[in-house]
Scaffold this motif. Structure first.
Motif, short mmCIF file in Angstrom:
data_model
loop_
_atom_site.label_atom_id
_atom_site.label_comp_id
_atom_site.label_asym_id
_atom_site.label_seq_id
_atom_site.Cartn_x
_atom_site.Cartn_y
_atom_site.Cartn_z
N ARG A 154 0.96 -1.07 0.17
CA ARG A 154 0.21 0.11 -0.38
C ARG A 154 0.81 1.33 0.30
O ARG A 154 0.05 1.94 -0.19
CB ARG A 154 -0.65 0.32 1.03
CG ARG A 154 -1.85 -1.15 1.20
CD ARG A 154 -2.53 -0.96 2.97
NE ARG A 154 -1.39 -1.16 4.13
CZ ARG A 154 -2.38 -1.34 4.70
NH1 ARG A 154 -3.14 -1.05 5.23
NH2 ARG A 154 -1.03 -1.31 5.62
N LYS A 160 -5.36 -5.40 0.20
CA LYS A 160 -6.35 -3.42 1.11
C LYS A 160 -6.02 -2.91 -0.25
O LYS A 160 -6.71 -1.96 -0.26
CB LYS A 160 -5.34 -2.91 1.54
CG LYS A 160 -4.92 -4.28 2.53
CD LYS A 160 -5.59 -4.94 3.93
CE LYS A 160 -5.47 -4.93 5.21
NZ LYS A 160 -6.84 -5.29 5.99
N LEU A 161 -5.95 -3.25 -1.29
CA LEU A 161 -5.40 -2.66 -3.12
C LEU A 161 -6.95 -2.56 -4.17
O LEU A 161 -6.90 -4.51 -4.12
CB LEU A 161 -5.15 -2.12 -3.26
CG LEU A 161 -3.43 -1.99 -2.34
CD1 LEU A 161 -1.96 -1.62 -3.24
CD2 LEU A 161 -3.56 0.15 -1.99
N GLU A 200 -5.54 1.31 -7.52
CA GLU A 200 -4.48 2.10 -6.65
C GLU A 200 -3.57 0.59 -7.05
O GLU A 200 -2.30 0.86 -6.87
CB GLU A 200 -5.51 1.49 -5.14
CG GLU A 200 -6.65 2.24 -4.79
CD GLU A 200 -7.18 2.00 -3.63
OE1 GLU A 200 -7.72 2.98 -2.85
OE2 GLU A 200 -7.52 0.86 -3.07
N ARG A 201 -3.04 -0.59 -6.65
CA ARG A 201 -2.96 -1.27 -7.25
C ARG A 201 -1.99 -1.56 -9.04
O ARG A 201 -0.55 -1.46 -8.18
CB ARG A 201 -3.45 -2.81 -7.40
CG ARG A 201 -2.31 -3.99 -7.60
CD ARG A 201 -3.47 -5.72 -7.18
NE ARG A 201 -1.96 -6.03 -7.90
CZ ARG A 201 -2.76 -7.64 -7.27
NH1 ARG A 201 -3.31 -8.01 -6.63
NH2 ARG A 201 -1.29 -9.26 -7.23
N ARG A 225 0.33 1.69 -7.33
CA ARG A 225 1.22 0.94 -6.75
C ARG A 225 2.82 0.58 -7.33
O ARG A 225 3.69 0.78 -7.37
CB ARG A 225 0.87 0.11 -5.81
CG ARG A 225 -0.02 1.16 -4.40
CD ARG A 225 1.29 2.43 -3.74
NE ARG A 225 2.67 1.82 -3.44
CZ ARG A 225 3.78 2.81 -4.03
NH1 ARG A 225 3.10 4.20 -4.51
NH2 ARG A 225 4.69 2.65 -4.32
#
Length: 197
Positions: free
Chosen positions: A115, A145-146, A150-151, A154
């Motif tokens: 994250r 959690k992503l 978002e993943r 990242r």
């Protein structure tokens, strides 16, 4: 391999206590609260092989586990701010002395929280492993959690945040969805199969 047959072997608070006998070893490293104990328990299919704590910095020792023919080494989490300087130095000495010692260390699993950008300590560890020519890969924990966007973001950011990222074997991991569990187990099996060579 019968992963559930892994068992606790020994725990050491200083490097001088560690036995010089060296079987094939694989080590798990990462900052405090990155999920090392959770990952170890998931990989070896036991709820409490490694003690999981909600308090960062709880693993203040090097813990050794045995799964024939491998010794599994859980290094203390680094980078936790709320401990005394002397305690931090002890952890640092424990980790650096272990990594610099002449042991049959086959692979280091370096855990980084997916994250967030890698911490200064994470980057120092990567530099140390690269400079020492120690074999390692990166496990990106807490992948569940992503969301998808978002993943993706990242992973793209890691390309600039982590040196040599494109050349490092990277495994996204989640103890919730079990993503990465089989891949880590397969790597351990591959290392174990080299025991007769």
């Amino acid at each position: 391999m019968q992963f559930q047959n892994a068992s606790f072997d020994a725990s050491y608070g200083t490097f001088s206590q560690i036995s010089s006998k060296s079987y094939m070893e694989v080590a798990f490293a990462g900052r405090s609260n990155v999920g090392k104990s959770t990952l170890i328990n998931k990989i070896f299919q036991k709820k409490s092989l490694a003690r999981v704590s909600s308090v960062p910095g709880k693993t203040a020792t090097i813990n050794f586990y045995w799964l024939d023919p491998l010794t599994i080494v859980d290094l203390p989490g680094y980078g936790y701010a709320k401990v005394a300087k002397s305690e931090k130095e002890r952890w640092s000495d424990l980790i650096s002395n272990y990594l610099a010692s002449d042991r049959d260390l086959r692979l280091i699993f370096l855990l980084i929280d997916m994250r967030h950008a890698p911490s200064k300590n994470d980057l120092q560890m990567i530099d140390f492993l690269v400079e020492s020519e120690l074999p390692f890969l990166i496990v990106l924990t807490k992948a569940d959690k992503l969301n998808k966007t978002e993943r993706t973001n990242r992973m793209k950011a890691f390309e600039t945040e982590i040196p040599y990222f494109s050349q490092i074997h990277v495994i996204p991991f989640s103890s919730i969805t079990r993503e990465g569990v089989t891949e880590v187990q397969s790597i351990l099996e591959e290392i174990a199969s080299d025991s007769d060579q």
